[in-house]
Design an enzyme around this catalytic site. Sequence first.
Site, PDB file in Angstrom:
ATOM      1  N   HIS A 248     -65.802  45.394 -55.287  1.00  0.00           N
ATOM      2  CA  HIS A 248     -66.775  44.903 -54.696  1.00  0.00           C
ATOM      3  C   HIS A 248     -66.490  44.612 -52.708  1.00  0.00           C
ATOM      4  O   HIS A 248     -65.883  43.710 -52.901  1.00  0.00           O
ATOM      5  CB  HIS A 248     -67.729  43.217 -55.862  1.00  0.00           C
ATOM      6  CG  HIS A 248     -68.867  43.165 -54.375  1.00  0.00           C
ATOM      7  ND1 HIS A 248     -69.736  43.713 -54.609  1.00  0.00           N
ATOM      8  CD2 HIS A 248     -69.227  41.954 -53.506  1.00  0.00           C
ATOM      9  CE1 HIS A 248     -70.396  42.899 -53.721  1.00  0.00           C
ATOM     10  NE2 HIS A 248     -69.658  42.238 -53.417  1.00  0.00           N
TER      11      HIS A 248
ATOM     12  N   GLY B  81     -69.407  29.257 -51.139  1.00  0.00           N
ATOM     13  CA  GLY B  81     -68.405  29.993 -51.302  1.00  0.00           C
ATOM     14  C   GLY B  81     -68.512  29.349 -49.497  1.00  0.00           C
ATOM     15  O   GLY B  81     -69.697  28.034 -49.152  1.00  0.00           O
TER      16      GLY B  81
ATOM     17  N   ARG C 160     -78.180  48.356 -57.120  1.00  0.00           N
ATOM     18  CA  ARG C 160     -78.505  49.048 -55.926  1.00  0.00           C
ATOM     19  C   ARG C 160     -78.944  50.299 -55.762  1.00  0.00           C
ATOM     20  O   ARG C 160     -79.681  51.551 -55.367  1.00  0.00           O
ATOM     21  CB  ARG C 160     -78.002  48.032 -54.614  1.00  0.00           C
ATOM     22  CG  ARG C 160     -78.412  47.120 -53.951  1.00  0.00           C
ATOM     23  CD  ARG C 160     -76.915  46.272 -53.469  1.00  0.00           C
ATOM     24  NE  ARG C 160     -77.214  44.999 -52.563  1.00  0.00           N
ATOM     25  CZ  ARG C 160     -77.124  43.514 -52.063  1.00  0.00           C
ATOM     26  NH1 ARG C 160     -75.350  44.733 -52.412  1.00  0.00           N
ATOM     27  NH2 ARG C 160     -76.801  43.242 -51.668  1.00  0.00           N
TER      28      ARG C 160
ATOM     29  N   ASN D  76     -67.248  35.144 -53.356  1.00  0.00           N
ATOM     30  CA  ASN D  76     -66.751  36.040 -52.728  1.00  0.00           C
ATOM     31  C   ASN D  76     -64.798  36.031 -52.167  1.00  0.00           C
ATOM     32  O   ASN D  76     -65.560  34.562 -51.289  1.00  0.00           O
ATOM     33  CB  ASN D  76     -67.088  37.166 -51.933  1.00  0.00           C
ATOM     34  CG  ASN D  76     -68.087  38.241 -52.831  1.00  0.00           C
ATOM     35  OD1 ASN D  76     -67.759  38.811 -53.029  1.00  0.00           O
ATOM     36  ND2 ASN D  76     -69.284  38.347 -52.265  1.00  0.00           N
ATOM     37  N   PRO D  77     -64.238  36.546 -52.067  1.00  0.00           N
ATOM     38  CA  PRO D  77     -64.171  38.126 -51.896  1.00  0.00           C
ATOM     39  C   PRO D  77     -64.210  38.141 -53.922  1.00  0.00           C
ATOM     40  O   PRO D  77     -63.133  37.581 -54.560  1.00  0.00           O
ATOM     41  CB  PRO D  77     -62.423  38.731 -52.212  1.00  0.00           C
ATOM     42  CG  PRO D  77     -61.613  36.996 -52.228  1.00  0.00           C
ATOM     43  CD  PRO D  77     -63.140  36.123 -51.135  1.00  0.00           C
ATOM     44  N   VAL D  78     -65.271  38.666 -54.429  1.00  0.00           N
ATOM     45  CA  VAL D  78     -65.338  38.373 -56.325  1.00  0.00           C
ATOM     46  C   VAL D  78     -64.342  38.858 -56.574  1.00  0.00           C
ATOM     47  O   VAL D  78     -63.687  38.277 -57.971  1.00  0.00           O
ATOM     48  CB  VAL D  78     -66.438  38.534 -56.897  1.00  0.00           C
ATOM     49  CG1 VAL D  78     -66.577  40.416 -56.309  1.00  0.00           C
ATOM     50  CG2 VAL D  78     -66.903  38.262 -57.900  1.00  0.00           C
ATOM     51  N   ASP D  79     -63.586  39.725 -56.904  1.00  0.00           N
ATOM     52  CA  ASP D  79     -62.542  40.472 -57.392  1.00  0.00           C
ATOM     53  C   ASP D  79     -60.926  39.160 -57.588  1.00  0.00           C
ATOM     54  O   ASP D  79     -60.266  39.053 -59.122  1.00  0.00           O
ATOM     55  CB  ASP D  79     -62.155  41.811 -57.050  1.00  0.00           C
ATOM     56  CG  ASP D  79     -63.527  42.545 -57.238  1.00  0.00           C
ATOM     57  OD1 ASP D  79     -63.794  42.663 -58.651  1.00  0.00           O
ATOM     58  OD2 ASP D  79     -64.017  43.195 -56.731  1.00  0.00           O
TER      59      ASP D  79
ATOM     60  N   VAL E 107     -77.939  31.548 -53.203  1.00  0.00           N
ATOM     61  CA  VAL E 107     -77.408  32.993 -54.874  1.00  0.00           C
ATOM     62  C   VAL E 107     -78.218  32.194 -56.020  1.00  0.00           C
ATOM     63  O   VAL E 107     -78.372  32.244 -56.974  1.00  0.00           O
ATOM     64  CB  VAL E 107     -76.106  33.505 -54.312  1.00  0.00           C
ATOM     65  CG1 VAL E 107     -75.658  34.124 -55.676  1.00  0.00           C
ATOM     66  CG2 VAL E 107     -75.837  34.370 -53.577  1.00  0.00           C
TER      67      VAL E 107
ATOM     68  N   ARG F  24     -60.686  38.713 -41.820  1.00  0.00           N
ATOM     69  CA  ARG F  24     -61.123  38.738 -42.811  1.00  0.00           C
ATOM     70  C   ARG F  24     -60.559  37.341 -44.449  1.00  0.00           C
ATOM     71  O   ARG F  24     -60.531  37.239 -44.984  1.00  0.00           O
ATOM     72  CB  ARG F  24     -61.288  40.006 -43.588  1.00  0.00           C
ATOM     73  CG  ARG F  24     -61.162  39.874 -44.899  1.00  0.00           C
ATOM     74  CD  ARG F  24     -61.874  41.624 -44.932  1.00  0.00           C
ATOM     75  NE  ARG F  24     -61.255  42.373 -46.667  1.00  0.00           N
ATOM     76  CZ  ARG F  24     -60.378  42.162 -46.964  1.00  0.00           C
ATOM     77  NH1 ARG F  24     -58.838  42.425 -46.722  1.00  0.00           N
ATOM     78  NH2 ARG F  24     -60.920  42.604 -48.459  1.00  0.00           N
TER      79      ARG F  24
ATOM     80  N   ASP G  82     -74.021  21.411 -56.398  1.00  0.00           N
ATOM     81  CA  ASP G  82     -73.539  21.689 -55.296  1.00  0.00           C
ATOM     82  C   ASP G  82     -73.109  20.209 -54.501  1.00  0.00           C
ATOM     83  O   ASP G  82     -73.605  19.097 -54.623  1.00  0.00           O
ATOM     84  CB  ASP G  82     -74.832  22.143 -54.702  1.00  0.00           C
ATOM     85  CG  ASP G  82     -75.123  22.554 -52.961  1.00  0.00           C
ATOM     86  OD1 ASP G  82     -73.903  22.509 -52.000  1.00  0.00           O
ATOM     87  OD2 ASP G  82     -75.015  24.187 -53.455  1.00  0.00           O
TER      88      ASP G  82
ATOM     89  N   VAL H 260     -69.107  34.565 -59.195  1.00  0.00           N
ATOM     90  CA  VAL H 260     -70.051  35.471 -58.348  1.00  0.00           C
ATOM     91  C   VAL H 260     -69.305  34.829 -56.437  1.00  0.00           C
ATOM     92  O   VAL H 260     -69.832  35.780 -55.861  1.00  0.00           O
ATOM     93  CB  VAL H 260     -71.909  34.474 -58.537  1.00  0.00           C
ATOM     94  CG1 VAL H 260     -72.137  35.410 -57.326  1.00  0.00           C
ATOM     95  CG2 VAL H 260     -71.829  34.655 -59.486  1.00  0.00           C
TER      96      VAL H 260
ATOM     97  N   ASP I 153     -73.536  46.276 -57.079  1.00  0.00           N
ATOM     98  CA  ASP I 153     -73.689  47.718 -55.917  1.00  0.00           C
ATOM     99  C   ASP I 153     -74.225  48.487 -57.285  1.00  0.00           C
ATOM    100  O   ASP I 153     -74.679  49.568 -56.401  1.00  0.00           O
ATOM    101  CB  ASP I 153     -72.181  47.374 -56.154  1.00  0.00           C
ATOM    102  CG  ASP I 153     -71.573  46.655 -55.416  1.00  0.00           C
ATOM    103  OD1 ASP I 153     -72.642  46.451 -53.649  1.00  0.00           O
ATOM    104  OD2 ASP I 153     -70.850  46.371 -55.412  1.00  0.00           O
TER     105      ASP I 153
END
Length: 370
Positions: free
Chosen positions: A175, A77, A151, A120-123, A12, A86, A33, A118, A148
């Site tokens: 998201h 991530g 898409r 995740n979990p992004v929110d 990404v 999860r 990185d 960017v 989203d």
Amino acid sequence: MKVSIIGGGGVVGSTAAFAIQCGGGVSEICLIDANKDLALGQAEDLLHGSSLVADQRIYAGDLGEIRDSHMVIITAGLRRKPDESRLDLIHRNVDLFLGILKEAKQIGWRESTTLLVVSNPVDILTYLAVRYSGLPASRVIGLGTLLDTARFRSYIAAKLKVPATQVNGWILGEHGDSMVPVWSSVRISGWPVQQWPGYSSQFEREVEDLTRKAGAEMIRLKGASAFAVGLSIREVVHAVLLDQRRLLPVSTWQQGKYSLRDVCLSVPTVVGCGGVRDQLEIPLSPREHVALQHSAKVLAETIRQVEDRLSHTAAPSDAEKVSAAPASPATTSSTNSHIARAPDSTTTKQATNTGDAQRVIPRSAWQLAR
């Protein structure tokens, strides 16, 4: 204008760098990185094509590069371990993310920096960035449902056989599983989609299903989602650095729109110089409004679980505590938010020294884990 990408060696991060390079809107791109050789290789590869695109400085660096960056993008991530829940994966990514924020805060942000989350979990991570980064809330943006939404529009266009650029519509909220397709907003060249030949309730269900499963499908077919997320990141970068003041579905701190507060999720947001310029309420149907409230509740519960764990891991030092509320959008005066209950040194060391921490995954991979 300089953009630094933390996690820039991964799929990404590097794809975002390529999209930004092709857009030509910035003069300097730095890839950061944990895998320094990978970041260097990606930077060299991009640099080899610079004579064909734009006059830009592209290189690999370390976290110290954020000091003079106009925009910082975090794409780093961790992968899900076998039999890992999860929530456990969320906690590990939170630890990694807070470790990055803690080090970045010690180094010092540029005064005008905008942070784009960017990972995740992004929110959830966007919420934590508002609380822990030391930046005003108006300068913290999560990619949210922008991918989203892209898409969603593309699937509508493909199924109705219309140009994708003629389709407008929104996905709001989380998201993730509780995302809210706003069918009442969908227009094709200004026409309500409900009036377009080929529309039906079955069409709605098919498009929603394709959109929700798109990330997992990309992993099944090619191992990762890359191009569309890179282009989505570029949309936000250009909106901020070129002060385009575009209306985008990005994850931001909520202070009352749609009666939502103290959570980060995607609502229509005016993005320009300074980050969040404003948030707007587009009309929603009663069903869509209920779904958005539900999405906020889902996120609030996850935030509660994350904060409960953090409160038992390490308490913030006096120097890290700030009593002011998170900042309002850039159109109003603002102050910094509550700052940092960062993970303890043992947790941070474990998160940054393991092999997993050197692996950067595309954000779509999270959808498979969900």
